[in-house]
Scaffold this motif. Structure first.
Motif, mmCIF file in Angstrom:
data_model
loop_
_atom_site.group_PDB
_atom_site.id
_atom_site.type_symbol
_atom_site.label_atom_id
_atom_site.label_comp_id
_atom_site.label_asym_id
_atom_site.label_seq_id
_atom_site.Cartn_x
_atom_site.Cartn_y
_atom_site.Cartn_z
ATOM 1 N N ASP A 10 47.873 64.083 91.006
ATOM 2 C CA ASP A 10 47.002 65.224 90.698
ATOM 3 C C ASP A 10 46.666 65.318 89.213
ATOM 4 O OD1 ASP A 10 47.112 65.756 93.309
ATOM 5 O OD2 ASP A 10 48.267 67.621 93.144
ATOM 6 N N GLY A 11 47.612 64.927 88.381
ATOM 7 C CA GLY A 11 47.402 65.061 86.939
ATOM 8 C C GLY A 11 46.327 64.126 86.413
ATOM 9 N N GLU A 12 46.001 63.075 87.165
ATOM 10 C CA GLU A 12 44.968 62.145 86.715
ATOM 11 C C GLU A 12 43.570 62.535 87.185
ATOM 12 O OE1 GLU A 12 47.926 58.236 86.644
ATOM 13 O OE2 GLU A 12 46.036 58.109 87.723
ATOM 14 N N VAL A 13 43.493 63.454 88.145
ATOM 15 C CA VAL A 13 42.182 63.884 88.642
ATOM 16 C C VAL A 13 41.405 64.548 87.513
ATOM 17 C CG1 VAL A 13 40.998 65.393 90.283
ATOM 18 C CG2 VAL A 13 43.089 64.190 90.970
ATOM 19 N N LEU A 14 40.175 64.127 87.315
ATOM 20 C CA LEU A 14 39.341 64.633 86.211
ATOM 21 C C LEU A 14 40.085 64.556 84.869
ATOM 22 C CD1 LEU A 14 37.591 67.674 87.930
ATOM 23 C CD2 LEU A 14 36.775 65.335 87.696
ATOM 24 N N ALA A 15 40.695 63.402 84.647
ATOM 25 C CA ALA A 15 41.519 63.195 83.456
ATOM 26 C C ALA A 15 40.752 63.547 82.189
ATOM 27 C CB ALA A 15 41.979 61.746 83.381
ATOM 28 N N ARG A 16 41.472 64.118 81.247
ATOM 29 C CA ARG A 16 40.827 64.594 80.022
ATOM 30 C C ARG A 16 40.623 63.471 79.010
ATOM 31 N NH1 ARG A 16 42.713 69.475 76.151
ATOM 32 N NH2 ARG A 16 40.626 70.330 75.879
ATOM 33 N N TYR A 17 41.482 62.465 79.058
ATOM 34 C CA TYR A 17 41.371 61.355 78.114
ATOM 35 C C TYR A 17 41.351 60.033 78.864
ATOM 36 C CZ TYR A 17 42.763 65.159 75.081
ATOM 37 O OH TYR A 17 42.812 66.383 74.446
ATOM 38 N N SER A 18 40.703 59.024 78.323
ATOM 39 C CA SER A 18 40.612 57.721 78.970
ATOM 40 C C SER A 18 42.002 57.100 79.087
ATOM 41 C CB SER A 18 39.706 56.791 78.156
ATOM 42 O OG SER A 18 38.390 57.302 78.168
ATOM 43 N N SER A 19 42.151 56.252 80.084
ATOM 44 C CA SER A 19 43.448 55.604 80.303
ATOM 45 C C SER A 19 43.542 54.323 79.489
ATOM 46 C CB SER A 19 43.596 55.257 81.773
ATOM 47 O OG SER A 19 42.793 54.127 82.063
ATOM 48 N N GLY A 20 44.716 53.754 79.455
ATOM 49 C CA GLY A 20 44.867 52.383 78.976
ATOM 50 C C GLY A 20 44.511 51.404 80.083
ATOM 51 N N ASN A 21 44.824 50.158 79.877
ATOM 52 C CA ASN A 21 44.521 49.143 80.888
ATOM 53 C C ASN A 21 45.621 49.063 81.941
ATOM 54 O OD1 ASN A 21 42.143 48.392 79.611
ATOM 55 N ND2 ASN A 21 43.233 47.009 78.216
ATOM 56 N N PHE A 22 45.212 48.921 83.185
ATOM 57 C CA PHE A 22 46.167 48.794 84.284
ATOM 58 C C PHE A 22 46.240 47.346 84.768
ATOM 59 C CE2 PHE A 22 44.684 53.262 84.854
ATOM 60 C CZ PHE A 22 45.896 53.862 84.537
ATOM 61 N N THR A 23 47.300 47.069 85.517
ATOM 62 C CA THR A 23 47.377 45.795 86.245
ATOM 63 C C THR A 23 46.991 46.078 87.695
ATOM 64 O OG1 THR A 23 49.650 46.181 86.947
ATOM 65 C CG2 THR A 23 49.329 45.121 84.803
ATOM 66 N N SER A 24 46.778 45.030 88.459
ATOM 67 C CA SER A 24 46.431 45.183 89.874
ATOM 68 C C SER A 24 47.532 45.952 90.584
ATOM 69 C CB SER A 24 46.282 43.823 90.546
ATOM 70 O OG SER A 24 45.408 43.023 89.787
ATOM 71 N N ALA A 25 48.762 45.696 90.198
ATOM 72 C CA ALA A 25 49.886 46.368 90.856
ATOM 73 C C ALA A 25 49.816 47.879 90.666
ATOM 74 C CB ALA A 25 51.199 45.836 90.287
#
Lengths: 481, 481, 481, 481
Positions: free
Chosen positions: A194-209
């Motif tokens: 829930d905390g990532e929904v309409l996130a206020r700041y851009s994320s870092g890079n994710f892996t496929s996992a």
């Protein structure tokens, strides 16, 4: 087969301007029309009630030319040759392969052959702020910003065949991806909590996992549109047989209720302290002994009374909330963030941008003075071009016209008007898109009316219904004949 | 009646470029030619031996078109309409009347009608840095800077009839006033004492009482030239029957022996302290009792010995003076101050500016890769475009190409090369304006030669003698046919 | 067996003060006497001609009490209990073992038991700026600073038996090591090359391999002295049967000819540029083409002329060298660096420090006003307590009296006097240590003389030959009787 | 005639300490006792319910010695002689006459005779932060700060007969005026409007016309007390026959509900935005068209919905309010603002301040090590000496012990403890003033218990019930015997 709503070979803004008479021009209407085209055939009402900030939207149009006019790889080549594009500042060359995201920017200027060399070697090219260099991107974005009531930006992404330029991630903006050339394979993933929904700041890079199974897996082709909200994780790669070019139009960065509350709440508290004795009274002499994390589990009655008092003060805060002033501050920020408008020839001829004194080379003198008369019909040149703000005991008009095309390259521009003149400016704001005469402005005397009209006119913020005649031209032109 | 040396209707830089074959182009020669025209019929040799930094020079040409091509009031009108010219930053409107100098700049953008309004009301208009907006001013100044070996700037002055815009004052630059339109009445005055001769900083405003009798009192007409050194007090007004437009070309600001000494002396002292034990020895234990202003008139023998010691150390300083390194720092500063060159079509086609990979819209792919071969003739694209500087244990090439037309709008631009490659760059510098082949560069192996040549080429600093053929074009173009 | 020159059980400064009548007191004489004791039986003349800044000096005294009065471990214990000594700021606990130097400071206050715990565990203790806490160290250093004409500092080192606290290194000061308790084994090593002789900045830590064979290898015992110049590498450890306590007195940090030249040279250049036209003339137009590292090996004649010109300008610099003003700047710095003097009871009673108005508790009123009369004999309270400096068009008196005992804890303290009063202050400076009357000051009128005398008196800088009588006391005290 | 509650010749804090056994000492009790004396014969309960922050209180005691022990003019004279008191920084000399308030501070050090000279000439003397120089003022304030739960400060005012030093004004603190010597005539005036009641910031100077009729007009004599809340306008002058000396004890500066709310509200908003999606949702697309001051009078339904939404979000804020964490921040600030405690001899002997290792001069070694045993009774040395704060993912103990007597002369002092040790510290806090054994601390293992006890002990924060015996002393002292 679908028909484009607007003949997009001619960009819609230009189309609108040329079709309509200038005195009928309404930037709000044009903005609406452009957004309608953008999401066509989805209707705005449905879009905003069901999709906006909620779920992705894919429009497969099967009409390759639908997004024409925005940008092309050819235009990118021209920009690289003509403009001083700097690696790392205006353009990035990047790769994402074997789970590793890299930026390959050399220092210095991005000469076209160098960029193409990277591209040939599998790098994606991202052009930042294309509105600074591309007239059409500028025009489209400057119209859309009136629609969204906040800054609209864009990036251009060019990807060679069989590659991916960026790792999975989410952005802090509402994204409208317009496919312009070639094909691109997109995968979208739900926010992971829930905390990532309409996130206020851009994320870092994710892996496929990190990202799990996609909720959308699709191939975009020219003319297609893909919308998704901030916080939605995404990645995109090109098939081996085609490069890809798309523009991502972005908006609603830092434009949430929370952002407005950050304007309201601290000021509300300051006002409450100034005006309400309850807020100025001293704390209980010994509160430090029963308050604090150490006492968190205590059921001391003084503690309970203390907490009730805080509750009561929080409730009182509301009555001091300066909602309108805070909205004006948001509006002022929007004006500063905005692109200046792309004026039509007609708008120029009916305003200081194209009318008035000029140097007459033949006569070696200045000619063409014009003057606002009591019965001259005037209106604000574009709905979104200014904002009236009360600030530091002044009435100020903030305006977009002198902004640079490069984001925040200029300071916020404003001028002060007298408090008496504010109703006249409000009258013009409310009348938009209609013209009103100088004489109809709600001020006491004609000189006052003329003064505020001239002040706005000289800042380029007013236009007349038709080009004013020069007061010195009739006779002299006669003489010329 | 005099004949212009160069048909100035076509600006001389353009003329030179179009007449000569590009591989013959020599920016030093062109710079000399342009300066010759500027002071014609005075000869440079005579000018520099008798007048430069010594006395004013007036050239009455009686040929109104002689300075054509530099600038016109018509071009000013266009710039005001097209560019975001800001009062106080890019343009000033001023008056000097009844002994009072005033600046009348309103805030914000200088829309043409507003500027003309001030002009009609007797204000002088000064356009700063016209090279940022005027292609020809840019071209002329960028050529002249190679002649003077330091920054060349300009201001445009437009004055209405019967007025004066500025109080008597002196400037900190060598001034070349080129009368373009109308007439202007100039009065020049000697520096009032030795300390004002070749003054290092501009003066404040003087009154008539301050300046005494003029040493020159003259009316400039279109085509005329007036030169005077820094420190010479001057004022100028227009007759009642004519406006005036002139450009003042300026140079040699902070370019004196003293400026160079400021680079040399502190470093010399640091080196002396590091390398020479005499400088690190302690002061005499009790020197504070016989030195200092209080003891100025004493003839204490210890005092005399102390002064002799200082003399000896000052003399020693010379042997630590890093003259060449300091000149390179001056050269680096000059490169940073300089305008980027205006490249000719031919230069562009023989360099990365116009040749190499481009996007082929028909084939939807990149085409046109070129490669420097061992026998490719190369030269530096302009004599003054780069400077080799040893700095912070690196060999750096500072270059002008990525400078903005707006003064110091970019940081100094440089890149590092290996110490081994320095002789190759020197070889190219000394060979200028002649071409040398890649293979002739004084390095050990061909890959090293190619690497440094490519590094310079990719920064836009090298040109070939003719446009290189694309390595991928022959076959494909055959196919096209 | 040697006899101590001064009965050091009573510290020499105090001894001197008590023996002499206050009106004979001469801080220069006392400083000389203290230094004589310090290096006894070596004579200063010999010391400064043969050893100072050249080689180490070892004085084995075989008189354990010789250095008594400076400091003791007992005093350290008291300081730790009484003062807010902070680890890392005022005190360090360190080890050097197995070639590794470590600092073990915990955060916060150095309570005595914590320090002793570290000491018991083999750590060395270094107390910085002991003059801030130890009255005797303050007194000795404040006297020695008048001898050396620059700041004199100190550190205290306490080392447990069988250990070493610091790695081999050199310092940037002249070091006088006074052994106070226990024994310490010292090894000194030559600078490794000419550049390290009288090094300007302290070195990092060395390994045994770096430093070679010692030039001195000696055991210090209480009463002994070891002097060595800056740049001399040293290390010291304790034998297994004895702790060690010593004080290192340091001076001549940044007090070399080079430091003075750094004051002189940049100002000389500014003056030359202002006053000498040669320095303001422009550089040769094309010097950048034959100067610079690239042209270093060229024998271009213009290049040679250029170098000759630089030589000539360097030579000219000397005549603009502001030697006395620079010495005054050094003197001003010395005044700011200095400890305030430790005034004797007698000095206090003859100055504002102990004489003048005071609150009379019995009468509930102020009593004891004193006044300088024309015939009152006055002198500066200590030779080194002030410096007269011309600065920013003012005549300023910088003074040490309000300095804190903590280094640079206060800003430089000064007050302005009129230019007319400067000779009066000079008169007092030159007269020292003799008294002169107020009336003898070289100013025109008595009120002027009294004004400058009062100004100095109220800043605590003047003393009278005996305590002045209160103007309000004689009669009133009579009445009291 | 009244009897003093405490024999104030011996200051009450000292009296309390000497009377009680150290293991019974409770700083809270002592603080209460001192405040009781301060307002005697008024009872605290009555004072806080009827007068505190509401109205002035006058206590005429007719017992001149009642306030003895705080300070005297004699002590001021001593401080001026001994300490480096600087005009404008530590002391001010002022006048208020003929409606004009003037400050007469000369630059530099306030030598006693200079201060008395100003005093003789009618100047009032204000000594700032007397706690820095006066042991008793330090002791009293450091006890009172535990009573008020926030910083307690003081100023000393000495006024010559027949004068006034300050214009009418109000302060930002609760003021307790203790008359010490002579007489002073006070006039108090009501706040002029609701906004001035309990004013948050001090006022400027008023004229008589500004302040109206006094609500209190009284002559203070030695032993008297006058209390008045912040925001109450006041002025005071001396009769012609008596000087006056008083101390003003001040507290509750920036210690209101509003100050706490400034800690709570911004953090509450940040938490709400992070945790609550409603706060992250975008604003309505066109809210700028119906919100803002221009639309204030509109009854647009969207506007109403917008305002309702704000109301709902403000209400939600409460549930995110970090009340306890904010109180801990206030507590941390209080700890930083506080004076360090004046420890009694007994407290010193039972803590690291006086017990533990010391240098044994006879044996030339360290002796006296002590160790906390499992059954050693321990308690926190003073109730207000520390605060446990959760901050930046750490558990920190902020403490007053290393604060300087000069306000904010040191940074906030803290050290980190492990989260596991927090309950042990809480246990000690809650147990105060009782002792608990090391073994009773709520942690899993004895080594952990000992570790946290040692950590607190070594920071000086713990005391034992009696001086611990040295582990190395028994045998050696036996030997000594």
């Amino acid at each position: 087969k679908q028909t484009p709503v607007t003949p997009f070979k001619q960009p819609p803004a230009a189309a609108a301007a040329s079709k309509d008479l200038p005195y009928m021009y309404d930037s709000t209407v044009e903005a609406t029309r452009l957004f309608d085209c953008l999401i066509h055939p989805v209707k705005p009402k449905k879009f905003f009630s069901e999709l906006w900030e909620k779920k992705p939207l894919l429009v497969k149009r099967h009409m390759p030319c639908y997004n024409d006019g925005w940008f092309s790889t050819e235009e990118l080549d021209k920009i690289l040759r003509k403009e001083n594009i700097i690696f790392g500042k205006n353009i990035d060359v990047t790769t994402y392969s074997n789970g590793k995201r890299e930026t390959h920017n050399p220092p210095g200027r991005a000469y076209a052959p160098i960029v193409w060399d990277y591209f040939q070697n599998g790098c994606s090219v991202r052009l930042l702020n294309p509105q600074t260099y591309s007239h059409n991107v500028w025009k489209f974005l400057s119209v859309l910003q009136e629609y969204f009531g906040c800054m609209v930006g864009a990036n251009i992404y060019l990807t060679p065949a069989g590659s991916q330029g960026f790792a999975p991630h989410w952005d802090d903006i509402e994204a409208f991806v317009l496919q312009l050339e070639g094909k691109k394979h997109w995968r979208l993933y739900s926010p992971r909590n829930d905390g990532e929904v309409l996130a206020r700041y851009s994320s870092g890079n994710f892996t496929s996992a990190d990202v799990g199974e996609p909720i959308l897996d699709v191939m975009l082709e020219p003319g297609d549109l893909l919308y998704f909200p901030r916080g939605v994780i995404h990645q995109a790669d090109t098939p081996t047989d085609s490069h890809s070019l798309h523009v991502t139009v972005s908006t609603f960065q830092q434009n949430s209720w929370g952002d407005l509350m950050e304007q309201i709440v601290p000021t509300a508290l300051q006002l409450a302290i100034e005006e309400d004795l309850e807020f100025r009274k001293g704390l209980p002499r010994d509160y430090l002994s029963y308050m604090g994390v150490v006492n968190q589990d205590s059921d001391n009655p003084e503690r309970k009374a203390f907490l009730r008092k805080i509750e009561q003060l929080m409730t009182k805060l509301l009555s001091y909330a300066p909602v309108d002033a805070a909205c004006d501050q948001m509006g002022k920020k929007c004006v500063h963030d905005s692109l200046p408008p792309v004026l039509t020839k007609a708008e120029e001829m009916c305003s200081i941008h194209g009318n008035g004194e000029r140097w007459d080379t033949k006569l070696n003198t200045v000619r063409g003075a014009v003057e606002l008369e009591p019965d001259t019909p005037i209106k604000i040149i574009r709905k979104g071009v200014l904002r009236l703000v009360g600030e530091e005991d002044q009435v100020r008009i903030y305006y977009t016209l002198e902004n640079a095309r490069l984001y925040h390259d200029t300071e916020p521009k404003f001028f002060e008007i007298s408090a008496d003149a504010a109703p006249a400016v409000e009258h013009l704001i409310f009348a938009y898109p209609d013209f009103v005469t100088v004489d109809s402005l709600p001020m006491k005397t004609l000189p006052e009316k003329t003064e505020i009209a001239n002040a706005l006119y000289e800042k380029g913020l007013l236009m007349t219904d038709e080009p004013m005649q020069a007061v010195d031209d009739s006779s002299s032109e006669d003489e010329d004949i």
